[in-house]
Design a protein around this motif. Structure first.
Motif, PDB file in Angstrom:
ATOM      1  N   GLY A 191       0.554  -1.152   0.092  1.00  0.00           N
ATOM      2  CA  GLY A 191      -0.056   0.036  -0.230  1.00  0.00           C
ATOM      3  C   GLY A 191       0.798   1.224   0.043  1.00  0.00           C
ATOM      4  N   ASP A 192       0.179   2.261   0.132  1.00  0.00           N
ATOM      5  CA  ASP A 192       0.674   3.651  -0.053  1.00  0.00           C
ATOM      6  C   ASP A 192       0.958   4.214   1.508  1.00  0.00           C
ATOM      7  OD1 ASP A 192       0.903   3.965  -2.492  1.00  0.00           O
ATOM      8  OD2 ASP A 192      -1.047   5.103  -2.875  1.00  0.00           O
ATOM      9  N   LYS A 193       0.311   3.916   2.383  1.00  0.00           N
ATOM     10  CA  LYS A 193       0.374   4.252   3.739  1.00  0.00           C
ATOM     11  C   LYS A 193       0.379   2.901   4.714  1.00  0.00           C
ATOM     12  CE  LYS A 193      -1.515   8.871   3.266  1.00  0.00           C
ATOM     13  NZ  LYS A 193      -2.440   9.829   4.054  1.00  0.00           N
ATOM     14  N   SER A 194       1.127   3.017   5.899  1.00  0.00           N
ATOM     15  CA  SER A 194       1.205   2.260   6.534  1.00  0.00           C
ATOM     16  C   SER A 194       1.202   2.322   8.190  1.00  0.00           C
ATOM     17  CB  SER A 194       2.361   1.014   6.025  1.00  0.00           C
ATOM     18  OG  SER A 194       2.246  -0.136   6.852  1.00  0.00           O
ATOM     19  N   SER A 195       1.662   1.448   9.041  1.00  0.00           N
ATOM     20  CA  SER A 195       1.914   2.064  10.059  1.00  0.00           C
ATOM     21  C   SER A 195       2.993   1.182  11.055  1.00  0.00           C
ATOM     22  CB  SER A 195       0.464   1.850  11.053  1.00  0.00           C
ATOM     23  OG  SER A 195       0.298   0.428  11.069  1.00  0.00           O
ATOM     24  N   ILE A 196       3.219   1.399  12.426  1.00  0.00           N
ATOM     25  CA  ILE A 196       4.241   0.851  13.043  1.00  0.00           C
ATOM     26  C   ILE A 196       3.750  -0.556  13.334  1.00  0.00           C
ATOM     27  CG2 ILE A 196       5.153   0.722  15.456  1.00  0.00           C
ATOM     28  CD1 ILE A 196       6.882   2.412  13.953  1.00  0.00           C
ATOM     29  N   ALA A 197       2.285  -0.665  13.701  1.00  0.00           N
ATOM     30  CA  ALA A 197       1.779  -1.829  14.005  1.00  0.00           C
ATOM     31  C   ALA A 197       2.013  -2.976  12.626  1.00  0.00           C
ATOM     32  CB  ALA A 197       0.342  -1.692  14.241  1.00  0.00           C
ATOM     33  N   ALA A 198       1.843  -2.424  11.494  1.00  0.00           N
ATOM     34  CA  ALA A 198       1.691  -3.357  10.306  1.00  0.00           C
ATOM     35  C   ALA A 198       3.122  -3.791  10.286  1.00  0.00           C
ATOM     36  CB  ALA A 198       1.358  -2.554   9.159  1.00  0.00           C
ATOM     37  N   LEU A 199       4.048  -2.783  10.345  1.00  0.00           N
ATOM     38  CA  LEU A 199       5.514  -3.097  10.238  1.00  0.00           C
ATOM     39  C   LEU A 199       6.034  -4.300  11.177  1.00  0.00           C
ATOM     40  CD1 LEU A 199       8.424  -2.941   9.267  1.00  0.00           C
ATOM     41  CD2 LEU A 199       8.892  -0.965  10.885  1.00  0.00           C
ATOM     42  N   LEU A 200       5.420  -4.137  12.667  1.00  0.00           N
ATOM     43  CA  LEU A 200       5.656  -5.214  13.484  1.00  0.00           C
ATOM     44  C   LEU A 200       5.343  -6.495  13.327  1.00  0.00           C
ATOM     45  CD1 LEU A 200       5.809  -3.209  16.816  1.00  0.00           C
ATOM     46  CD2 LEU A 200       7.713  -3.893  15.570  1.00  0.00           C
ATOM     47  N   ASP A 201       4.092  -6.390  12.823  1.00  0.00           N
ATOM     48  CA  ASP A 201       3.371  -7.652  12.089  1.00  0.00           C
ATOM     49  C   ASP A 201       4.033  -8.514  11.425  1.00  0.00           C
ATOM     50  OD1 ASP A 201       0.989  -7.122  13.876  1.00  0.00           O
ATOM     51  OD2 ASP A 201      -0.120  -6.435  12.232  1.00  0.00           O
ATOM     52  N   LEU A 202       4.796  -7.849  10.172  1.00  0.00           N
ATOM     53  CA  LEU A 202       5.664  -8.381   9.201  1.00  0.00           C
ATOM     54  C   LEU A 202       6.980  -8.886   9.708  1.00  0.00           C
ATOM     55  CD1 LEU A 202       5.745  -6.908   5.710  1.00  0.00           C
ATOM     56  CD2 LEU A 202       7.824  -7.566   7.022  1.00  0.00           C
ATOM     57  N   LEU A 203       7.371  -8.289  10.571  1.00  0.00           N
ATOM     58  CA  LEU A 203       8.937  -8.712  11.454  1.00  0.00           C
ATOM     59  C   LEU A 203       8.615  -9.972  12.047  1.00  0.00           C
ATOM     60  CD1 LEU A 203      10.312  -5.084  12.639  1.00  0.00           C
ATOM     61  CD2 LEU A 203      11.041  -6.807  10.531  1.00  0.00           C
ATOM     62  N   ARG A 204       7.169  -9.864  12.901  1.00  0.00           N
ATOM     63  CA  ARG A 204       7.050 -11.151  13.916  1.00  0.00           C
ATOM     64  C   ARG A 204       6.887 -12.184  12.802  1.00  0.00           C
ATOM     65  NH1 ARG A 204       3.913  -7.838  16.756  1.00  0.00           N
ATOM     66  NH2 ARG A 204       1.870  -8.743  15.450  1.00  0.00           N
ATOM     67  N   VAL A 231      13.924 -15.042  16.882  1.00  0.00           N
ATOM     68  CA  VAL A 231      13.999 -14.101  17.673  1.00  0.00           C
ATOM     69  C   VAL A 231      13.102 -12.922  17.278  1.00  0.00           C
ATOM     70  CG1 VAL A 231      16.468 -14.463  18.122  1.00  0.00           C
ATOM     71  CG2 VAL A 231      15.667 -12.955  16.298  1.00  0.00           C
ATOM     72  N   TRP A 232      12.398 -12.911  16.119  1.00  0.00           N
ATOM     73  CA  TRP A 232      11.426 -11.614  15.755  1.00  0.00           C
ATOM     74  C   TRP A 232      10.142 -11.808  16.375  1.00  0.00           C
ATOM     75  CZ3 TRP A 232      13.328  -7.755  13.017  1.00  0.00           C
ATOM     76  CH2 TRP A 232      14.733  -8.018  12.413  1.00  0.00           C
ATOM     77  N   GLY A 233       9.832 -13.125  16.576  1.00  0.00           N
ATOM     78  CA  GLY A 233       8.443 -13.249  17.354  1.00  0.00           C
ATOM     79  C   GLY A 233       8.458 -12.466  18.595  1.00  0.00           C
ATOM     80  N   LYS A 234       9.699 -12.439  19.498  1.00  0.00           N
ATOM     81  CA  LYS A 234       9.641 -11.955  20.638  1.00  0.00           C
ATOM     82  C   LYS A 234       9.842 -10.496  20.482  1.00  0.00           C
ATOM     83  CE  LYS A 234      13.126 -11.647  24.759  1.00  0.00           C
ATOM     84  NZ  LYS A 234      14.420 -12.097  24.705  1.00  0.00           N
ATOM     85  N   GLU A 235      11.080 -10.232  19.700  1.00  0.00           N
ATOM     86  CA  GLU A 235      11.481  -8.830  19.533  1.00  0.00           C
ATOM     87  C   GLU A 235      10.665  -7.691  18.837  1.00  0.00           C
ATOM     88  OE1 GLU A 235      14.064  -7.822  21.412  1.00  0.00           O
ATOM     89  OE2 GLU A 235      15.448  -9.388  21.653  1.00  0.00           O
ATOM     90  N   ALA A 236       9.685  -8.334  17.994  1.00  0.00           N
ATOM     91  CA  ALA A 236       8.986  -7.502  17.361  1.00  0.00           C
ATOM     92  C   ALA A 236       7.363  -7.595  18.001  1.00  0.00           C
ATOM     93  CB  ALA A 236       8.770  -7.917  15.948  1.00  0.00           C
ATOM     94  N   ALA A 237       7.331  -8.216  19.203  1.00  0.00           N
ATOM     95  CA  ALA A 237       6.168  -8.389  19.908  1.00  0.00           C
ATOM     96  C   ALA A 237       5.624  -7.013  20.441  1.00  0.00           C
ATOM     97  CB  ALA A 237       6.088  -9.289  20.853  1.00  0.00           C
ATOM     98  N   VAL A 238       4.406  -6.819  20.441  1.00  0.00           N
ATOM     99  CA  VAL A 238       3.658  -5.530  20.950  1.00  0.00           C
ATOM    100  C   VAL A 238       4.428  -5.281  22.583  1.00  0.00           C
ATOM    101  CG1 VAL A 238       1.704  -4.090  21.564  1.00  0.00           C
ATOM    102  CG2 VAL A 238       1.855  -5.522  19.333  1.00  0.00           C
ATOM    103  N   ASP A 239       4.456  -6.380  23.117  1.00  0.00           N
ATOM    104  CA  ASP A 239       5.118  -6.085  24.704  1.00  0.00           C
ATOM    105  C   ASP A 239       6.272  -6.579  24.612  1.00  0.00           C
ATOM    106  OD1 ASP A 239       4.891  -8.839  24.005  1.00  0.00           O
ATOM    107  OD2 ASP A 239       3.727  -9.470  25.953  1.00  0.00           O
ATOM    108  N   SER A 240       7.073  -6.213  23.769  1.00  0.00           N
ATOM    109  CA  SER A 240       8.606  -6.630  23.858  1.00  0.00           C
ATOM    110  C   SER A 240       9.311  -5.732  24.687  1.00  0.00           C
ATOM    111  CB  SER A 240       9.087  -6.472  22.476  1.00  0.00           C
ATOM    112  OG  SER A 240       9.388  -5.167  22.142  1.00  0.00           O
ATOM    113  N   GLY A 241       8.774  -4.580  24.853  1.00  0.00           N
ATOM    114  CA  GLY A 241       9.605  -3.545  25.620  1.00  0.00           C
ATOM    115  C   GLY A 241      10.342  -2.488  24.901  1.00  0.00           C
ATOM    116  N   ASN A 242      10.536  -3.210  23.750  1.00  0.00           N
ATOM    117  CA  ASN A 242      11.547  -2.109  22.765  1.00  0.00           C
ATOM    118  C   ASN A 242      10.773  -0.860  22.636  1.00  0.00           C
ATOM    119  OD1 ASN A 242      13.787  -3.866  22.475  1.00  0.00           O
ATOM    120  ND2 ASN A 242      12.685  -5.132  21.035  1.00  0.00           N
ATOM    121  N   ARG A 243      11.604   0.265  22.306  1.00  0.00           N
ATOM    122  CA  ARG A 243      10.940   1.468  21.910  1.00  0.00           C
ATOM    123  C   ARG A 243      10.984   1.912  20.533  1.00  0.00           C
ATOM    124  NH1 ARG A 243      10.661   3.479  27.494  1.00  0.00           N
ATOM    125  NH2 ARG A 243      10.433   1.384  28.474  1.00  0.00           N
ATOM    126  N   LEU A 244      10.221   2.785  19.893  1.00  0.00           N
ATOM    127  CA  LEU A 244      10.287   3.106  18.508  1.00  0.00           C
ATOM    128  C   LEU A 244      10.611   4.574  18.305  1.00  0.00           C
ATOM    129  CD1 LEU A 244       7.135   0.973  18.486  1.00  0.00           C
ATOM    130  CD2 LEU A 244       9.065   0.650  16.997  1.00  0.00           C
TER     131      LEU A 244
END
Lengths: 85, 149, 149, 85
Positions: free
Chosen positions: D26-39, D44-57
């Motif tokens: 698409g033309d527009k996306s979001s952080i949430a969509a990016l993390l979905d794709l990484l997971r 390791v991506w399942g944990k590191e790209a999780a919504v509750d990973s504790g990582n900052r953006l």
């Protein structure tokens, strides 16, 4: 009994001296008795030695209040609120 | 602990470096350097004279620093206060506190400054174009010290 | 306002002297110097590696300093943060604030430190006898920043 | 649309790379969509790209939350909580 009294800053200039030795009656005395005696000199002393003068007191180099007892040989300092720093 | 009352200027950088020097448990140093302003009560201050009560000054500062050490983790502390004749932009006071904790260093340093301002026997006399006058104590300094109670 | 991100050490005394230099309305400078401790999460830290996000670091610090300037009287401010390899007792960070008011200098300086700790993109990796590990963020730093809200 | 993604510190080591360019639909996306794709990469991506990973953006060098929109050319950084000072 005798105490040495020191005056500082604006007060030193107002009373025209840095220090004096004052004789107080009895073996024990108090800041209040010393101030009574100073006030009796009249003139600037009436204001500067008043209980509500705003001046601060130290006995033997420690901040002190009106009811602080005095002994022979004590060093009493009277001075305006401090303004260092 | 180091306390100096002197007419001479001081080297704030050297004092900072000396605080807690050689101790690898010091996490930080908070410091305050006061400078003479050309406006205080009056505009156009051209000079300042600092009087003190020599027999009491070091003792009063030492008690303030000890009170800070009882309340916060203080690994090292320095207070330097100048007396005599100063001019605008001159350094007048240095307070530095080394601690293992940043919050303790800040709090102890500010506490020492606030108490120094209201408890240590120094008096300022300003010189302006219109003459000399003794500086009045400020209620804001008293309330700054009161808030630590 | 001055922001420096550098591998080299800094001269805290020179930075202090430069803060508000030439302004006779500056009444005081509050500063904080952070040093590397040999104990942090682990005992026996022998070295520290500081990583950062170059494109963001200066911007993040600048926003923190501007937020401090909106809230307090800030006449001048300096933040220096080192990156790369450091060892115990090395200086790691300098924050200095010059103000006409002592309370403003202290508050702005501590605010900048607390926000730097929780908002600026730096990461520490410790080296100990047992190897290397990334330092975990501390809840106490987060709560220090939260109290300014 | 494409975004550049940067990883820092412990996360950089965990995922084994500093940066990559990721194509999002698409033309527009979001952080949430990016993390979905990484997971979806698993490991390791399942944990590191999780919504509750504790990582900052951060998006374009500014701290950002999950609902931040993304546009073509944005720079997204993912990193552990910061530990400077």
């Amino acid at each position: 009994m005798k105490v040495r009294v020191l005056y500082f800053a604006r007060l030193r200039e107002a009373v025209g001296m840095e220090t004096e030795v004052i004789e107080l009656p009895g073996d024990k005395s108090s800041i209040a008795a010393l101030l009574d005696l100073l006030r009796m000199r009249g003139g600037v002393w009436g204001k500067e030695a008043a209980v509500d003068s705003g001046n601060r007191l130290a006995v033997n180099q420690q901040l002190a209040g009106m009811i602080t007892p005095l002994q022979d040989g004590d060093e009493v300092a009277i001075f305006p609120p401090v303004t260092g720093g | 602990m180091k306390i100096l009352i002197q007419e001479a200027d001081f080297d704030a950088g050297a004092e900072l470096a000396a605080l807690g020097a050689g101790s690898a448990t010091v996490g930080g140093i908070a410091c305050f350097v006061g400078r003479v302003r050309d406006l205080n009560e009056s505009q156009g201050v051209t000079g300042l004279f600092l009087e003190h009560y020599p027999a009491m000054t070091t003792r009063a500062l030492s008690e303030i620093m000890e009170a800070a050490s009882r309340r916060w983790q203080v690994q090292d502390a320095t207070v330097i206060h100048r007396v005599g004749h100063l001019k605008p932009m001159d350094q007048i006071v240095f307070v530095g506190v080394a601690s293992c904790h940043r919050g303790d260093a800040f709090a102890a340093c500010e506490f020492i400054m606030d108490y120094l301002k209201t408890r240590a026997p120094f008096w300022k006399k300003e010189t302006t174009r219109d003459g000399e006058h003794w500086v009045d104590a400020r209620a804001s300094d008293e309330s700054a010290a009161e808030r630590w109670k």
